[in-house]
Design a protein around this motif. Structure first.
Motif, mmCIF file in Angstrom:
data_model
loop_
_atom_site.group_PDB
_atom_site.id
_atom_site.type_symbol
_atom_site.label_atom_id
_atom_site.label_comp_id
_atom_site.label_asym_id
_atom_site.label_seq_id
_atom_site.Cartn_x
_atom_site.Cartn_y
_atom_site.Cartn_z
ATOM 1 N N GLU A 103 0.955 -1.104 -0.039
ATOM 2 C CA GLU A 103 0.069 0.034 -0.028
ATOM 3 C C GLU A 103 0.927 1.153 0.203
ATOM 4 O O GLU A 103 0.267 2.207 -0.209
ATOM 5 C CB GLU A 103 -1.043 0.060 1.282
ATOM 6 C CG GLU A 103 -0.256 0.330 2.669
ATOM 7 C CD GLU A 103 0.319 -1.043 3.015
ATOM 8 O OE1 GLU A 103 0.580 -0.889 4.448
ATOM 9 O OE2 GLU A 103 0.160 -2.344 2.415
ATOM 10 N N LEU A 104 2.479 1.176 0.259
ATOM 11 C CA LEU A 104 3.040 2.412 0.273
ATOM 12 C C LEU A 104 3.818 2.437 -1.057
ATOM 13 O O LEU A 104 3.839 1.493 -1.784
ATOM 14 C CB LEU A 104 4.017 2.252 1.292
ATOM 15 C CG LEU A 104 3.392 2.180 3.065
ATOM 16 C CD1 LEU A 104 4.740 1.902 3.901
ATOM 17 C CD2 LEU A 104 2.617 3.358 3.264
ATOM 18 N N SER A 105 4.291 3.787 -1.472
ATOM 19 C CA SER A 105 5.169 3.941 -2.309
ATOM 20 C C SER A 105 6.482 3.264 -2.333
ATOM 21 O O SER A 105 6.833 2.912 -1.308
ATOM 22 C CB SER A 105 5.388 5.411 -2.603
ATOM 23 O OG SER A 105 6.395 5.667 -1.698
ATOM 24 N N VAL A 106 7.126 2.842 -3.596
ATOM 25 C CA VAL A 106 8.443 2.303 -3.568
ATOM 26 C C VAL A 106 9.416 2.890 -2.693
ATOM 27 O O VAL A 106 9.851 2.166 -1.777
ATOM 28 C CB VAL A 106 8.899 2.082 -5.028
ATOM 29 C CG1 VAL A 106 10.256 1.770 -5.050
ATOM 30 C CG2 VAL A 106 7.868 1.057 -5.855
ATOM 31 N N LEU A 107 9.548 4.264 -2.827
ATOM 32 C CA LEU A 107 10.284 4.968 -1.909
ATOM 33 C C LEU A 107 10.072 5.084 -0.383
ATOM 34 O O LEU A 107 10.843 4.734 0.323
ATOM 35 C CB LEU A 107 10.176 6.668 -2.381
ATOM 36 C CG LEU A 107 11.102 7.572 -1.481
ATOM 37 C CD1 LEU A 107 12.540 7.136 -1.883
ATOM 38 C CD2 LEU A 107 10.657 8.847 -2.059
ATOM 39 N N ASP A 108 8.534 4.929 0.112
ATOM 40 C CA ASP A 108 8.319 4.775 1.608
ATOM 41 C C ASP A 108 8.594 3.558 2.150
ATOM 42 O O ASP A 108 9.059 3.367 3.405
ATOM 43 C CB ASP A 108 6.851 5.063 1.650
ATOM 44 C CG ASP A 108 6.555 6.821 1.790
ATOM 45 O OD1 ASP A 108 7.561 7.625 1.771
ATOM 46 O OD2 ASP A 108 5.659 7.152 1.140
ATOM 47 N N ASN A 109 8.537 2.622 1.173
ATOM 48 C CA ASN A 109 8.942 1.270 1.574
ATOM 49 C C ASN A 109 10.468 1.232 2.445
ATOM 50 O O ASN A 109 10.851 0.605 3.136
ATOM 51 C CB ASN A 109 9.067 0.129 0.350
ATOM 52 C CG ASN A 109 7.507 -0.549 0.715
ATOM 53 O OD1 ASN A 109 7.611 -1.759 1.270
ATOM 54 N ND2 ASN A 109 6.661 0.001 0.119
ATOM 55 N N ILE A 110 11.387 2.028 1.327
ATOM 56 C CA ILE A 110 12.739 1.989 1.574
ATOM 57 C C ILE A 110 12.935 3.009 2.767
ATOM 58 O O ILE A 110 13.859 2.734 3.712
ATOM 59 C CB ILE A 110 13.579 2.328 0.559
ATOM 60 C CG1 ILE A 110 13.312 1.375 -0.843
ATOM 61 C CG2 ILE A 110 15.076 2.306 0.759
ATOM 62 C CD1 ILE A 110 13.418 -0.183 -0.276
ATOM 63 N N LEU A 150 10.702 4.368 -10.387
ATOM 64 C CA LEU A 150 9.581 4.098 -9.840
ATOM 65 C C LEU A 150 9.296 4.276 -8.445
ATOM 66 O O LEU A 150 8.503 3.832 -7.995
ATOM 67 C CB LEU A 150 9.556 2.406 -9.974
ATOM 68 C CG LEU A 150 9.836 1.773 -11.513
ATOM 69 C CD1 LEU A 150 9.749 0.191 -11.411
ATOM 70 C CD2 LEU A 150 9.036 2.181 -12.398
ATOM 71 N N ALA A 151 10.104 5.122 -7.900
ATOM 72 C CA ALA A 151 10.169 5.715 -6.563
ATOM 73 C C ALA A 151 8.765 6.078 -6.069
ATOM 74 O O ALA A 151 8.557 5.631 -5.243
ATOM 75 C CB ALA A 151 10.912 6.752 -6.470
ATOM 76 N N HIS A 152 7.961 6.689 -6.913
ATOM 77 C CA HIS A 152 6.606 6.907 -6.515
ATOM 78 C C HIS A 152 5.426 6.208 -6.964
ATOM 79 O O HIS A 152 4.321 6.842 -6.658
ATOM 80 C CB HIS A 152 6.518 8.654 -6.725
ATOM 81 C CG HIS A 152 7.673 9.507 -6.236
ATOM 82 N ND1 HIS A 152 7.689 9.703 -5.070
ATOM 83 C CD2 HIS A 152 8.587 10.183 -7.078
ATOM 84 C CE1 HIS A 152 8.642 10.600 -4.880
ATOM 85 N NE2 HIS A 152 9.271 10.838 -6.074
ATOM 86 N N ARG A 153 5.788 5.213 -7.468
ATOM 87 C CA ARG A 153 4.763 4.451 -7.809
ATOM 88 C C ARG A 153 4.201 3.442 -6.605
ATOM 89 O O ARG A 153 5.098 3.356 -5.698
ATOM 90 C CB ARG A 153 4.996 3.319 -8.926
ATOM 91 C CG ARG A 153 5.042 4.006 -10.400
ATOM 92 C CD ARG A 153 5.458 3.127 -11.341
ATOM 93 N NE ARG A 153 4.834 1.686 -11.085
ATOM 94 C CZ ARG A 153 5.001 0.757 -12.102
ATOM 95 N NH1 ARG A 153 5.932 0.865 -13.039
ATOM 96 N NH2 ARG A 153 4.131 -0.356 -11.846
ATOM 97 N N PRO A 154 3.114 3.029 -6.514
ATOM 98 C CA PRO A 154 2.698 2.196 -5.242
ATOM 99 C C PRO A 154 3.485 0.934 -5.556
ATOM 100 O O PRO A 154 3.591 0.243 -6.702
ATOM 101 C CB PRO A 154 1.335 1.772 -5.409
ATOM 102 C CG PRO A 154 0.531 3.034 -6.395
ATOM 103 C CD PRO A 154 1.702 3.313 -7.073
ATOM 104 N N ALA A 155 4.002 0.224 -4.470
ATOM 105 C CA ALA A 155 4.709 -1.083 -4.503
ATOM 106 C C ALA A 155 3.652 -2.107 -5.162
ATOM 107 O O ALA A 155 4.290 -3.195 -5.572
ATOM 108 C CB ALA A 155 5.428 -1.344 -3.094
ATOM 109 N N SER A 156 2.719 -2.093 -4.988
ATOM 110 C CA SER A 156 1.424 -3.024 -5.326
ATOM 111 C C SER A 156 1.718 -3.015 -6.805
ATOM 112 O O SER A 156 1.153 -4.291 -7.469
ATOM 113 C CB SER A 156 0.241 -2.741 -4.972
ATOM 114 O OG SER A 156 -0.202 -1.415 -5.492
ATOM 115 N N THR A 157 2.182 -2.256 -7.433
ATOM 116 C CA THR A 157 2.190 -2.169 -9.200
ATOM 117 C C THR A 157 3.421 -2.880 -9.750
ATOM 118 O O THR A 157 3.654 -3.007 -10.920
ATOM 119 C CB THR A 157 1.927 -0.832 -9.762
ATOM 120 O OG1 THR A 157 3.106 -0.022 -9.088
ATOM 121 C CG2 THR A 157 0.598 -0.206 -9.064
#
Length: 282
Positions: A103-110, A150-157
């Motif tokens: 549910e988080l962005s790729v960036l926020d995961n990191i 892809l930093a701001h894409r949802p990780a789900s994608t």
């Protein structure tokens, strides 16, 4: 008077396993395994399915506890240390199934993965300048694994391969001294595997790597030394090319010898090794 030579100091191994054993009822998943790795080592653990490889990683990471034996990191006993303490001491890992917060962005995961280890973590939620430092650091890890765009894409994608690289970036965000990788090439395309090899091969010498992998060509490319497990026991241990060429190792991978475990139906035959390890420090 001739001065005495300066005393030499021998650094302890970054990882030392001493007679590690883990039983589940009547099944002995890891049986009297010992291992010594120096700083910056590139070491692989291979073997047929059911050999105890993931259990060994779980014991090192602290998600499981041994019935016997000890684990030391930089000479300090961590056998009973929590996973949180081990993470703070510099042990990070990736998983067979990528651990991603969809549910988080790729960036926020990191950002979240690196938060406990960042020198500016205190009060960063309330101080935009500090939070920017977290994002910049996370962005560098994404660039390392090829996901910066892809930093701001949802990780789900993300695709399966992209999720695996995100999981690796999250492990790197923990500033590891010891990086545990559990089948990182599983399910990847040839292009993804090439990127994975490039990322791991470019890791600094301060990071020791323990790699569990079924793709033996990946092992041959990355690992300087190998431990082969079969039915929880060490079947062979030593330099990668010598171990992979060992007749008993090849027999165990074919699943026809007495060393083969009960779950070897998917085990792959060990191919002839055509490449040399990129790092000979293991």
């Amino acid at each position: 008077m001739t001065p005495s030579p300066a005393p030499t100091t021998t650094l302890p191994p970054v990882l030392a396993l001493d007679r590690l054993t883990r039983r589940y009822g009547t099944l002995t998943a890891v049986d009297d395994v010992s291992l010594r790795l120096s700083a910056g080592a590139r070491h692989a653990v291979i073997g047929p399915n059911g050999a105890g490889k993931t259990t060994l990683l779980n014991l090192i990471a602290g998600t499981d506890r041994p019935d016997h034996g000890t684990i030391a990191l930089d000479g300090a006993d961590i056998t009973r240390a929590s996973t949180v303490k081990r993470s703070r001491l510099g042990i990070a890992r990736s998983f067979q199934q990528p651990s991603v917060m969809a549910e988080l962005s790729v960036l926020d995961n990191i950002v979240l993965a690196g938060w406990p280890h960042h020198p500016q973590r205190r009060g960063a939620w309330r101080r935009p300048s500090r939070y920017r430092l977290h994002k910049e650091s996370a962005g560098r890890h994404l660039e390392t694994v090829g996901l910066a765009d892809l930093a701001h894409r949802p990780a789900s994608t993300l695709s399966h391969g992209q999720r695996r690289m995100l999981d690796l970036a999250a492990a790197l965000a923990g500033a590891p001294r010891l990086l545990l990788l559990d089948e990182p090439a599983a399910g990847l395309t040839d292009g993804d595997i090439a990127r994975l090899i490039g990322v791991i091969g470019a890791l600094p010498s301060s990071v020791a790597v323990v790699l569990v992998e079924h793709h033996v060509e990946v092992v041959a490319e990355l690992a300087a030394s190998v431990t082969v497990l079969a039915a929880g026991k060490v079947l062979a241990d030593g330099p990668t090319q010598e171990v992979l060429a060992h007749p008993e190792v090849r027999e165990a991978y074919h699943g026809t010898g007495p060393s083969a475990g009960p779950d070897d139906a998917r085990a792959e035959a060990v191919p002839a090794v055509r490449t040399s390890p990129t790092d000979a420090r293991g």
